[in-house]
Design a protein around this motif. Structure first.
Motif: not given
Lengths: 527, 252
Positions: A359-361, A384-386, B159-161
């Protein structure tokens, strides 16, 4: 051990070299196993323990997998290998009847095409054309021994980590082998799961099975061993070799054990006393409790990561009764980590720790409540932005690494953030931080398992995120790896990063975090 | 609950239905068989999966039949429309309909079979008939492999994101992400396959010789008799159809 005790299995390795490689992975190594004994082979990551186990068990065969010079003796029959084509050949099916092996990844033991635990247990017997009545009896007996009797009709894919490990052991011992070899049997198991495996080993030894334990921890379980053999590589380029052998009493605390990178009797929690403090974080100063617990949490700065009333449940399979209902994993969770603070979340396997971390990201989105990173809600923001402010380390480095060299791996995606020169400087610094300097040009797959995890950590550190979230950071790390981890985490916290880790290892959590929370029944509480 | 059908019984039924439909070449029968397959799928709760998979296979196939035979059918007499060399003829459309419904019926029947058969039962039944166990293993693992690969790809993507990879909606962005996911995926699959092969060897899977089966699949005499009867009837129907359509005036 008396002189008259018959040796069940013995190996002498002059050298074993995998095909296509120049240097042997194992040299000058010998091991013998007697009925009912527990022999522990201890060594750090990359010391050749698994190779030794697989050679003993016929999983790696001379000529087939690599060049083997040495000998194997099973039940009085000696096989000599000179690394030439007319060396004796081992039939793996016949050999494994007498010498069984359970790999570190228990799932790799399973056929993956059997629908129930009972059928998976029977798979090896079916291939040996055992009569069905005998199979039924053997399955029943083995299930009772491994505590799987109530799970016989379950799909193996739905088992927990501990259950899966016991099933793998069951598959190995159903043919009643003389010797059982276990590769890191307790890795990532919680206390209850570990106790079950330990009990099983005791009962097998009671019936005369010789057990070999391959482990990077000289823990309580290894302490029960009758004999220890320490494997270590002389230099980073050499293969493993035996540096010491003897009883646990002789070798506990020895220099060889220390040098090999073996984790001591107190587990990961006992490593690198004061590592967080000595890393210069300052948070450990004036400790209220003995040990390296960083005592003083930072002041009341705004939280870097905050969960407000988060609730979450996985949707149930719609084909099952009770459509639409959810299994609640998290209930009304409030949680905050401030800059410089280290918080650990513990709980048994399956409590929902990894679910919380996801949940953190934003890999998982809460069904109720909100998640804030650096004061801003991440609802609707792509993962990817977080990631610019949140670095998350997963348990399996293999899923994270994809580049050709270690340096490229650490530098991935940094150019957009720091420019070309900045990217290289930061990735080199991050590699140095975790002790991987000098491996820049290696392929990530060439690193040992412990080093691969550290590389994954370096890729996270290089981005200098405001929050570090670590999923079971200690699993798979040897002593050198643990020290590097603790140093790196301590320094990151000292620089003002907020650190949240989940671990099943309570001792480690107590020694390395400002606060320890327990996740149980979907809620967090201080312990 | 109805007694379970032996996998060979359902396989026989599916094969016979497909065989008879193909031989009959009569579109109302094809439509009836296709509808029956869908109705049975609905009863077993797999209609959604059967229809989705069916659509993926059949849409391009039927469209190509329509284009090929609907527009270019040399034997067509009744021209309905014409654009240069392309002529829409009633005969062409009829032929496309015939072929399309027949293929649809066969595909739906076999999809129904594969979505309802218990794979462990089928593998065990095959092993009981002295069919090499490797065949059963490959059959079973093709069905378990896809979900396993999908699951692993999902973990790799996560994992990659987490490392800051933003996968956009554009094709290029997705292809770029896919390239980075392939390296760990292939390495992991090779690694898995290697250790799985060692484990299978150790558990005697590679050894020659007879095998036994732990799983018992009930094959009542009634079902054996039923299978034999269905096979005979289907063969008779196909034979009759061939005889009936044999050109009458062939000189002997």
């Amino acid at each position: 051990m008396t002189a008259t005790t018959r040796t069940a299995l013995q190996i002498r390795i002059e050298a074993f070299t995998f095909h296509g490689e120049d240097t042997p992975v194992l040299t000058d190594t010998a091991l013998s196993v007697t009925p009912g004994s527990l022999t522990a082979v201890l060594g750090g990551s990359g010391s050749g323990k698994s190779t030794l186990g697989k050679l003993l068990a016929g999983w790696l065969r001379a000529g087939h997998a690599g060049q083997f010079r040495g000998s194997l003796e099973l039940g009085g029959t000696v096989l000599e290998f000179r690394g030439v084509p007319d060396d004796p050949r081992i039939n793996p099916a016949e050999w494994s009847r007498r010498v069984a092996f359970v790999p570190q990844d228990a799932a790799a033991m399973l056929s993956s095409v059997r629908a129930t635990v009972a059928e998976e247990l029977a798979f090896g017997l079916e291939n040996r054309a055992t009569a069905r009545e005998d199979m039924l009896r053997a399955v029943e007996r083995t299930a009772a021994r491994t505590g799987l009797s109530r799970l016989l009709d379950r799909d193996p894919a739905t088992l927990s980590g501990g259950e899966l490990r016991r099933l793998a052991v069951g598959c190995a011992v159903i043919t009643e082998p003389d010797v059982l070899i276990l590769d890191e049997p307790l890795a990532s198991l919680d206390a209850a799961g570990a106790a079950q495996v330990e009990d099983l080993v005791r009962s097998l030894r009671g019936t005369g099975t010789g057990v070999v334990l391959l482990s990077q921890a000289a823990d309580r379980f290894a302490g029960e061993a009758t004999h220890w053999t320490i494997l270590d590589a002389q230099t980073a380029l050499d293969g493993g070799t035996v540096t010491a052998a003897g009883t646990p009493a002789q070798l506990a605390g020895s220099a060889e054990l220390e040098r090999a990178g073996v984790i001591g009797p107190h587990g990961p929690g006992g490593i690198g006393s004061g590592a967080v403090g000595s890393a210069g974080s300052g948070v450990a100063a004036g400790g209220r409790r003995p040990g390296p617990v960083p005592a003083a949490a930072p002041g009341p700065a705004p939280a870097s990561l905050e969960l407000r009333g988060v609730g979450f449940g996985y949707a149930r399979d719609p084909r099952l009764p009770g459509t639409g209902a959810q299994d609640r994993v998290l209930r009304d969770v409030d949680f905050a980590v401030r800059p410089g603070e280290i918080i650990a979340v513990t709980g048994p396997n399956g409590a929902g720790k990894s679910t919380l971390l996801r949940h953190f990201n934003g890999l998982l989105r809460p069904t109720e409540g909100d998640v804030l990173v650096c004061g801003r809600s991440i609802a609707g923001v792509p993962v990817g932005k977080v990631a610019a402010s949140m670095g998350l380390l997963f348990q399996h480095p293999r899923d994270q690494l994809f580049e050709r060299t270690v340096l490229r791996e650490a530098a991935f995606g940094l150019r957009q953030l720091f420019g070309k020169a900045g990217a290289e400087a930061r990735s080199r610094a991050a590699l140095a931080e975790v002790g991987l300097s000098g491996t820049e040009e290696a392929h990530p797959a060439e690193l040992s398992a412990s080093q691969q995890r550290l590389l994954a950590l370096a890729t996270v550190l290089a981005r200098e995120p405001a929050v570090l979230a670590l999923d079971e950071p200690t699993v798979g790390l040897d002593r050198h790896g643990l020290e590097a981890l603790q140093g790196a985490v301590g320094r990151a916290a000292a620089r003002g990063a907020a650190v949240a880790m989940v671990t099943h290892d309570l001792e480690y959590a107590r020694r390395n975090a400002h606060r320890v929370l327990e996740l149980s029944g979907g809620s967090l509480r201080d312990i | 609950m109805t007694p379970r059908l032996h996998p060979f019984t359902t396989l026989t039924l599916a094969a016979c239905a497909a065989g008879v439909t193909t031989a009959a070449a009569y579109w109302p029968l094809s439509v009836a068989v296709a509808l029956a397959a869908v109705a049975l799928a609905a009863r077993r709760g797999v209609a959604g999966r059967v229809l989705t998979a069916g659509a993926v296979i059949l849409t391009p196939l039927c469209l190509s039949l329509l284009v090929l035979h609907g527009l270019f059918f040399p034997e067509g007499q009744t021209v309905l429309a014409q654009w240069g060399p392309a002529r829409v003829t009633a005969e062409g459309l009829g032929f496309a309909l015939e072929l399309g419904t027949r293929t649809t019926a066969c595909v739906l029947v076999f999809l129904l079979f594969s979505f309802t058969v218990s794979v462990p039962d089928l593998v065990s039944a095959l092993a009981g008939r002295r069919i090499p166990p490797q065949f059963g293993f490959v059959l079973a693992s093709t069905l378990t492999l896809l979900p396993a690969v999908a699951g692993r790809l999902d973990r790799i993507r996560q994992a990659q994101e987490t490392r800051g990879m933003v996968v956009g909606r554009g094709l290029l962005s997705r292809l770029g992400a896919l390239r980075l996911q392939m390296v760990p995926l292939v390495l992991a699959l090779i690694d898995d396959a290697g250790s799985r092969a060692q484990a299978l060897d150790a558990r005697g899977f590679g050894s020659p010789g007879p095998r036994t089966s732990y799983r018992e699949v009930a094959d009542p005499p009634a079902q054996r008799l039923f299978r034999a009867a269905v096979l005979v009837l289907a063969a008779a129907a196909v034979a009759r159809r061939i005889v009936a359509s044999w050109p009458a005036g062939v000189p002997s």
